[in-house]
Design a protein around this motif. Structure first.
Motif, PDB file in Angstrom:
ATOM      1  N   LEU A 175      43.220  36.725  51.695  1.00  0.00           N
ATOM      2  CA  LEU A 175      43.816  35.872  50.669  1.00  0.00           C
ATOM      3  C   LEU A 175      42.853  35.600  49.520  1.00  0.00           C
ATOM      4  O   LEU A 175      43.271  35.435  48.375  1.00  0.00           O
ATOM      5  N   TRP A 176      41.541  35.549  49.805  1.00  0.00           N
ATOM      6  CA  TRP A 176      40.585  35.380  48.714  1.00  0.00           C
ATOM      7  C   TRP A 176      40.709  36.532  47.723  1.00  0.00           C
ATOM      8  O   TRP A 176      40.693  36.314  46.506  1.00  0.00           O
ATOM      9  N   ALA A 177      40.806  37.766  48.222  1.00  0.00           N
ATOM     10  CA  ALA A 177      40.956  38.910  47.325  1.00  0.00           C
ATOM     11  C   ALA A 177      42.264  38.819  46.551  1.00  0.00           C
ATOM     12  O   ALA A 177      42.312  39.115  45.346  1.00  0.00           O
ATOM     13  N   ASP A 178      43.337  38.408  47.230  1.00  0.00           N
ATOM     14  CA  ASP A 178      44.624  38.254  46.550  1.00  0.00           C
ATOM     15  C   ASP A 178      44.501  37.278  45.383  1.00  0.00           C
ATOM     16  O   ASP A 178      44.945  37.543  44.266  1.00  0.00           O
ATOM     17  N   ALA A 179      43.902  36.112  45.665  1.00  0.00           N
ATOM     18  CA  ALA A 179      43.829  35.070  44.642  1.00  0.00           C
ATOM     19  C   ALA A 179      42.916  35.458  43.484  1.00  0.00           C
ATOM     20  O   ALA A 179      43.251  35.239  42.308  1.00  0.00           O
ATOM     21  N   LEU A 180      41.771  36.048  43.786  1.00  0.00           N
ATOM     22  CA  LEU A 180      40.846  36.433  42.721  1.00  0.00           C
ATOM     23  C   LEU A 180      41.392  37.586  41.888  1.00  0.00           C
ATOM     24  O   LEU A 180      41.244  37.606  40.661  1.00  0.00           O
ATOM     25  N   THR A 181      42.053  38.539  42.539  1.00  0.00           N
ATOM     26  CA  THR A 181      42.686  39.608  41.760  1.00  0.00           C
ATOM     27  C   THR A 181      43.876  39.068  40.970  1.00  0.00           C
ATOM     28  O   THR A 181      44.146  39.529  39.863  1.00  0.00           O
ATOM     29  N   ASP A 182      44.563  38.073  41.529  1.00  0.00           N
ATOM     30  CA  ASP A 182      45.643  37.433  40.770  1.00  0.00           C
ATOM     31  C   ASP A 182      45.112  36.839  39.466  1.00  0.00           C
ATOM     32  O   ASP A 182      45.749  36.946  38.414  1.00  0.00           O
ATOM     33  N   PHE A 183      43.939  36.208  39.539  1.00  0.00           N
ATOM     34  CA  PHE A 183      43.355  35.629  38.337  1.00  0.00           C
ATOM     35  C   PHE A 183      42.991  36.724  37.331  1.00  0.00           C
ATOM     36  O   PHE A 183      43.281  36.609  36.133  1.00  0.00           O
ATOM     37  N   GLY A 184      42.366  37.805  37.832  1.00  0.00           N
ATOM     38  CA  GLY A 184      42.048  38.915  36.940  1.00  0.00           C
ATOM     39  C   GLY A 184      43.294  39.546  36.345  1.00  0.00           C
ATOM     40  O   GLY A 184      43.334  39.891  35.151  1.00  0.00           O
ATOM     41  N   GLN A 185      44.316  39.673  37.141  1.00  0.00           N
ATOM     42  CA  GLN A 185      45.563  40.253  36.663  1.00  0.00           C
ATOM     43  C   GLN A 185      46.276  39.326  35.680  1.00  0.00           C
ATOM     44  O   GLN A 185      46.957  39.790  34.759  1.00  0.00           O
ATOM     45  N   PHE A 186      46.107  38.013  35.860  1.00  0.00           N
ATOM     46  CA  PHE A 186      46.670  37.066  34.904  1.00  0.00           C
ATOM     47  C   PHE A 186      46.047  37.267  33.520  1.00  0.00           C
ATOM     48  O   PHE A 186      46.743  37.266  32.495  1.00  0.00           O
TER      49      PHE A 186
END
Length: 504
Positions: A175-186
């Protein structure tokens, strides 16, 4: 796409994988993998919650809806989602956070074994998991459809490319990778959205086109409700999305669970609601203007945004815009993969295997990663069949299947946390679930000529009525269930109690 576009897109993929590898160091146990150990900042949880609700379907199915019907694409999609999440910031976000903190669980469905019983937990786990495989399969097909328009890759090649990259980073980092990539993708989709908006405004004559757009389109395009999207549909959609985007499909529940406290979970939900209210307006403007600039070839106009992009965006920036498409789908798919893995690792496999109940930390993490890869592989297989007669097309899968089935699956979980439904027990949960599934089949496949609004609303309405009514007629509130509901409805400290044997 030119070599420069491919370079930009390739750099995007490399960054996503690098974030996943970086996140690996934060994973020490199963709680870290599935709920970030309850240490995710509220703003990151909010942005991740927002991003995990998008996919490339917006640039295919909803782009076609905007092309054909205009403003209704916002008022019957993004706006009700924003309202639903705002409601959830009060009703559901704090309670889901307490479930993680007080009951020491890593999956939202672990709660169901105590709230009802193991059969109820298993029914919802299996049906929700199968639905998510179909749902994410539609998302893979959507991004592969866009990729084929820009690059000439086949549908299956596009599905394979996006699925493998997503599998790498979300399997390694949880989930950490999901959230951090979500921020980058945002950040990437913000840049891509601004580039697209500037290009369209430039083509239409400048910033003044924002106010004059609707005078140049058919009058009905300015109406909030247009075509088959009626007030009944809007209200049904609001009700459904309130459940779906507040944990009914589990991945958004994880964002609430990952925040440090109930108050921060609610704060993250409010941030997500605000983003849903504002950001889609920027994304939809080019889609609303598309009839003035391009001629869609497909009957559902799902190719309109891709045609708009290829005609207006210069090379180099085209790669950025395509990366923006990927950011939406990969954010949602990775979050779904993590959620499904949590449910099957924590709720399904231990019920099927006594050995799994004795797994140590290492074995649990291995099982979580294997389950994540398996889910992505299955959804990729479904993606290759998304245009088959059984599934029809992308927007059909997203609107009909997900909207129709989310109610029966999510109502026992979310309403089961509220004191007003304390009388509803296993009988109410299973009956409402089974009846909702039957009504979905009946209105979509058993009876012809049923309107979109009725087919969408009937399953969730059936489940809601039965869940409530059976709770009053056949109450099953026991002292243990009363104590459980009290625990997740107060911020007072409460010692965590073990789940029933075999639950997880």
């Amino acid at each position: 796409m030119t070599a420069l576009d491919w370079l930009v897109l390739g750099a995007y993929f490399v960054v996503m994988v690098a974030i996943g590898v970086y996140s690996h160091s934060r994973i020490g146990n199963i709680s870290d993998f599935f709920t970030a150990g309850g240490r995710m900042p509220w703003w990151l949880a909010g942005i991740s919650h927002h991003m995990s609700g998008y996919s490339a379907v917006m640039f295919t199915g909803y782009a076609g809806l905007a092309y054909l019907y205009g403003a209704t694409s916002y008022f019957t999609w993004a706006f009700p989602i924003a309202v639903g999440i705002a409601i959830g910031s009060v009703l559901f976000a704090p309670r889901l956070n307490r479930i993680r903190a007080k009951l020491r669980v890593s999956s939202p469905l672990e709660f169901l074994a105590r709230r009802y019983n193991v059969p109820t937990q298993q029914a919802l786990a299996w049906s929700g998991g199968l639905l998510k495989i179909v749902d994410v399969g539609a998302k893979w097909a959507a991004i592969a459809t866009l990729l084929s328009t820009f690059t000439g890759l086949s549908l299956n090649q596009g599905i394979l490319l996006t699925g493998v990259v997503t599998a790498v980073y979300c399997t390694v980092g949880g989930l950490w990778a999901d959230a951090l990539t979500d921020f980058g993708q945002f950040v990437i989709q913000l840049l891509a959205g601004v580039v697209m908006l500037v290009a369209v405004l430039g083509k239409l004559g400048g910033i003044g086109a924002i106010g004059g757009l609707w005078d140049r389109l058919p009058p009905e395009h300015a109406h909030p409700l247009n075509g088959p999207y009626t007030l009944t549909f809007l209200l049904a959609f609001l009700f459904i999305k309130t459940f779906e985007y507040n944990g009914g499909m589990w991945n958004q529940a994880q964002r609430y669970m990952a925040a440090p406290t109930p108050a921060q979970a609610a704060r993250g939900a409010r941030l997500s609601a605000a983003l849903w209210a504002v950001w889609p307006l920027l994304l939809f403007f080019p889609m609303w203007a598309a009839p003035l600039l391009v001629h869609a070839v497909k009957p559902d106009a799902s190719d309109s945004y891709a045609l708009l992009t290829t005609q207006l965006i210069p090379h180099g920036l085209l790669g950025l815009v395509v990366a923006g498409f990927f950011s939406h789908t990969m954010a949602m798919a990775s979050s779904d993969a993590n959620a499904i893995a949590s449910v099957f690792t924590r709720d399904v496999i231990p019920v099927l295997s006594s050995r799994a109940r004795a797994w140590d930390t290492r074995a649990s993490l291995v099982a979580a990663r294997v389950t994540t890869v398996a889910f992505i592989a299955l959804s990729m297989s479904v993606a290759t069949q998304v245009n088959s007669p059984a599934l029809k097309d992308i927007i059909t899968v997203v609107i009909k299947w997900v909207a129709g089935l989310i109610g029966p699956i999510s109502i026992p979980l979310l309403l089961g946390m509220l004191p007003a439904f304390r009388r509803s027990g296993p009988t109410a949960a299973l009956t409402s679930w089974a009846a909702g599934l039957f009504v979905f089949w009946l209105t979509n496949y058993g009876i012809s000529g049923v309107s979109t609004a009725v087919a969408t609303a009937a399953p969730v309405a059936t489940s809601l009525v039965l869940f409530t009514l059976i709770g009053f007629l056949r109450p099953e509130n026991t002292p243990d269930r009363e104590e459980l509901i009290s625990t997740i409805n107060t911020d007072e400290d409460s010692a965590a109690r073990p789940l029933p044997a075999g639950a997880a």
